[in-house]
Write an enzyme that holds these catalytic residues in place. Structure first.
Site, PDB file in Angstrom:
ATOM      1  CG  PHE A 152      42.694  52.106  33.085  1.00 37.87           C
ATOM      2  CD1 PHE A 152      43.698  52.838  33.702  1.00 37.87           C
ATOM      3  CD2 PHE A 152      41.379  52.298  33.499  1.00 37.87           C
ATOM      4  CE1 PHE A 152      43.403  53.757  34.711  1.00 37.87           C
ATOM      5  CE2 PHE A 152      41.079  53.213  34.507  1.00 37.87           C
ATOM      6  CZ  PHE A 152      42.089  53.942  35.109  1.00 37.87           C
ATOM      7  CD1 TRP A 153      38.613  49.574  33.310  1.00 38.81           C
ATOM      8  CD2 TRP A 153      38.800  50.141  35.468  1.00 38.81           C
ATOM      9  NE1 TRP A 153      37.922  50.747  33.497  1.00 38.81           N
ATOM     10  CE2 TRP A 153      38.020  51.128  34.813  1.00 38.81           C
ATOM     11  CE3 TRP A 153      39.057  50.303  36.824  1.00 38.81           C
ATOM     12  CZ2 TRP A 153      37.491  52.235  35.483  1.00 38.81           C
ATOM     13  CZ3 TRP A 153      38.533  51.402  37.486  1.00 38.81           C
ATOM     14  CH2 TRP A 153      37.767  52.346  36.812  1.00 38.81           C
ATOM     15  CG  ASN A 285      27.193  60.699  36.422  1.00 40.50           C
ATOM     16  OD1 ASN A 285      27.278  60.142  35.324  1.00 40.50           O
ATOM     17  ND2 ASN A 285      26.047  60.865  37.040  1.00 40.50           N
ATOM     18  CG  PHE A 286      27.678  63.903  33.921  1.00 40.07           C
ATOM     19  CD1 PHE A 286      26.562  63.596  33.158  1.00 40.07           C
ATOM     20  CD2 PHE A 286      27.490  64.304  35.240  1.00 40.07           C
ATOM     21  CE1 PHE A 286      25.282  63.694  33.688  1.00 40.07           C
ATOM     22  CE2 PHE A 286      26.207  64.405  35.780  1.00 40.07           C
ATOM     23  CZ  PHE A 286      25.110  64.103  34.995  1.00 40.07           C
ATOM     24  CG  LEU A 287      34.123  58.737  31.016  1.00 38.24           C
ATOM     25  CD1 LEU A 287      35.398  59.559  30.921  1.00 38.24           C
ATOM     26  CD2 LEU A 287      34.448  57.315  31.456  1.00 38.24           C
ATOM     27  CB  CYS A 288      31.393  62.693  27.744  1.00 38.74           C
ATOM     28  SG  CYS A 288      30.773  62.735  26.054  1.00 38.74           S
ATOM     29  CB  SER A 295      39.317  53.475  20.073  1.00 39.26           C
ATOM     30  OG  SER A 295      38.005  53.004  20.122  1.00 39.26           O
ATOM     31  NE  ARG A 297      44.467  51.920  26.724  1.00 43.05           N
ATOM     32  CZ  ARG A 297      43.544  51.045  27.138  1.00 43.05           C
ATOM     33  NH1 ARG A 297      42.711  50.464  26.274  1.00 43.05           N
ATOM     34  NH2 ARG A 297      43.444  50.754  28.410  1.00 43.05           N
ATOM     35  CG  LEU A 298      41.098  61.496  26.436  1.00 40.26           C
ATOM     36  CD1 LEU A 298      42.463  62.047  26.808  1.00 40.26           C
ATOM     37  CD2 LEU A 298      40.451  62.400  25.392  1.00 40.26           C
ATOM     38  CB  THR A 321      26.094  53.554  37.640  1.00 34.26           C
ATOM     39  OG1 THR A 321      25.811  54.908  37.348  1.00 34.26           O
ATOM     40  CG2 THR A 321      25.629  53.245  39.035  1.00 34.26           C
ATOM     41  CG  LEU A 563      21.398  62.327  39.326  1.00 37.30           C
ATOM     42  CD1 LEU A 563      21.834  63.781  39.402  1.00 37.30           C
ATOM     43  CD2 LEU A 563      19.898  62.222  39.551  1.00 37.30           C
TER      44      LEU A 563
END
Ligand SMILES: CCCCCCCCCCCCCC(=O)SCCNC(=O)CCNC(=O)[C@H](O)C(C)(C)COP(=O)(O)OP(=O)(O)OC[C@H]1O[C@@H](n2cnc3c(N)ncnc32)[C@H](O)[C@@H]1OP(=O)(O)O
Length: 563
Positions: A152-153, A285-288, A295, A297-298, A321, A563
């Protein structure tokens, strides 16, 4: 801000970095074993948490998975991790190798710990590939992906490892990709069948609670899964509704059948100064992702969607971050922890008992006076807003990267008028008793961590050092700053202890290296990498030296507290 939950590194280990790498190796081998044992089918089963009555046969699931993968990646097949080789260290000049070591202080330490004494650091370095050098995790290279393996990156407008390796002096700060707003897709990206996009309405307490629940159960843990961040609903309300916030940037994914929230990502708008350039930016932020959906790939799908939603609003850069290494940090800071209630931290496994010490001695070591000592120290009041903001702005101008605070933003972050259920931020000022001028301030926020599966304690109450500033920073005599900051932070520790916090955490950003050691902060086992999206920039000092130790010779790069 997100990151890895960090705890105090064990001072007894001969090289904490090597231990960290070894722990990762164990985790990796057990993960591989898990995968081998569980097989594809059970992994499939796990992809529908809470999907309730939905009945899907195994065969259908398999074909769904294949279809999904191609829809989401835009390709029929993803090359296996490690297909492509990173350039080998041998191709780099001595200067480049030195530059790499400078950009990655953890590495030297790591190599020294692993070295046999027969090889020089330079010889060892030459055997590594570029991404290994950048990560500082070289001896455990299998845990570290090179650029080509970041399926992806490698497709995203971010600085590549190789670009950094080819010479940081060659990097000219500026956007990577020119975005044409009229060409941005107006519709959300395709979502996995059985799941759907949702824009969360955080004005609705129930939906705020849903985000809280997801993070409470699935957000960032430390490497040994002993602690997990517990961002309270009051905290999330504060963090996600900063001035200029947009509902559309609170993006969720629900399981269609049950309606359960299974993934989340968010952004808020900020003005970020990178050296002399001001970027109209989003802070992501707060990617979850729910543990049972990992795993799959969502994550790339969530990131592409938040990117699209930012682009639609004319915001083409982002800052974020992450605790783990991705292409390519603009800076790396280290976590430090100052025990306030040492015995509790020891009981829950957060703080080790150093070899040769006793519990009693440790408790003594972290004891603090009952009262603060700075003359004129008091809680901030509304009348102080303009002076404190002015002081903060002038201080942040000393940093290479910092948020440009408007008055409403400052008030929101540091002096919120709305009183939440749980207090989130504490702020104190120093008023000169004679001139009545505000000369200093400091603030900290409250972020608890769940102690996973402990009989006696279920939570660690942590104060995180937020922003501070002092007029002493502008004195001609630079030697005055260290004692002043030490006095202020010592008082911050006392006040945090009075407010019943167990530990006081900080990073190596701002001028923090001037007081971390003197105030008995212990180095943590976690790092925090800072990243920029669609912006190329020369690396910034993160307050750590070549040995990954806090260093006042490497300060003032990072002035942004996330944060
Ligand atoms: C202009 C506007 C731009 C806006 C966007 C700016 C960018 C924002 C970027 C986001 C900033 C977030 C800031 C925070 O909130 S950092 C906090 C992240 N959250 C957690 O750590 C909570 C617990 N963990 C999880 O929920 C999952 O493990 C996550 C969601 C982290 C990964 O789930 P999973 O393990 O199931 O992975 P996958 O199969 O879906 O996807 C694998 C791909 O995802 C890449 N990956 C893994 N972790 C991260 C990560 N933390 N940032 C960016 N990328 C990450 C990974 O390298 C791989 O790509 P590649 O290696 O193949 O290329």
């Amino acid at each position: 801000m997100p990151q890895e939950a960090s705890k105090v590194a064990d001072p007894d280990s001969s090289a904490e970095v090597a231990a960290e790498a070894a722990a990762e190796a164990v985790a990796e081998s057990s993960r591989q074993q898990d995968e081998a044992e569980s097989g594809d089918e059970s992994a499939e089963e796990a992809t529908e948490p809470g999907a309730g009555g939905e009945h899907v046969t195994a065969k259908k699931k398999k074909s769904r998975k294949r279809k999904l993968k191609s829809t989401l990646t835009g390709k029929g097949k993803e090359p296996a991790v490690g297909d492509a080789e990173a350039p080998a260290g041998q191709h780099l000049s001595k200067d480049q190798l030195n530059m790499l070591l400078e950009a990655n202080p953890a590495l030297k330490n790591d190599l020294m710990a692993k070295g046999t004494g027969k090889e020089s650091i330079e010889q060892m370095l030459r055997k590594l590939n570029v991404s290994e050098m950048l990560t500082g995790l070289a001896p455990q290279g299998k845990n570290v992906k090179d650029m080509a393996s970041h399926e992806f990156w490698k497709t995203q407008p971010v600085l590549s490892f190789d670009e950094l390796a080819s010479g940081k002096d060659k990097i000219v700060d500026g956007p990577i990709k020119d975005i044409q707003i009229d060409k941005v897709d107006k519709n959300p990206s395709p979502m996995y069948p059985g799941f759907e996009w949702v824009t969360m309405d955080l004005e609705d307490e129930k939906q705020l609670e849903e985000v809280f629940d997801l993070l409470y159960n699935h957000y960032v843990e430390d490497k040994e899964a002993m602690f997990r961040f517990r961002y309270s609903p009051s905290f999330l309300n504060w963090a996600l509704k900063a001035p200029g916030w947009r509902k559309e940037w609170h993006v969720g994914v629900r399981a269609s059948a049950s309606g359960k929230l299974v993934a989340f990502i968010s952004a808020i708008p900020i003005q970020l100064r990178m050296r002399k350039n001001i970027l109209n930016c989003s802070e992501v932020n707060f990617l979850c992702v729910h543990k049972k959906l990992r795993s799959k790939r969502l994550t790339p799908v969530l990131i592409k969607e938040i990117t699209r939603r930012c682009y639609v609003e004319g915001v083409f850069q982002a800052v974020y971050t992450v605790g783990s290494l991705l292409p390519t940090p603009v800076s790396t800071c280290r976590y430090f922890h100052r025990a306030l209630e040492w015995e509790k931290l020891y009981d829950v496994g957060f703080s080790p008992l150093p070899h040769g010490s006793t519990k009693k001695r440790q408790i003594m070591r972290y004891s603090l006076p009952e009262k603060t000592s700075t003359l004129g120290l008091r809680p901030m009041e509304a009348k102080d807003v303009d002076s404190v903001l002015d002081l903060l702005k002038r201080y942040l101008d000393c940093m290479d990267m910092a948020q440009v605070f408007s008055k409403p933003e400052f008030e929101h972050w540091m002096f919120p008028t709305e009183k939440p259920k749980e207090q989130v931020v504490w702020i104190y000022v120093v008023e000169n008793p004679k001139s009545k001028k505000i000369t200093d301030f400091f603030s900290f926020y409250n972020l608890e961590s769940t102690v996973i599966g402990h009989k006696k304690h279920d939570v660690i109450k942590a104060a995180y050092l937020f922003y501070y500033a002092t007029e002493v920073a502008f004195e001609k005599d630079a030697s005055l700053l260290k004692p002043r900051l030490n006095a202020l932070i010592k008082d911050a520790l006392i006040l945090a202890k009075q407010a019943k916090f167990d530990v006081f955490n900080g990073l190596t950003l701002l001028d923090n290296p001037l007081f971390l050691e003197d105030q008995r902060f212990g180095a943590g086992d976690g790092s925090l990498h800072y990243y920029l999206y669609n912006y190329r920039a020369q690396p910034l000092a993160g307050g750590i030296n070549m040995s990954n130790q806090s260093s006042d010779k490497h300060m003032r790069g990072v002035g942004l507290v996330m944060l």
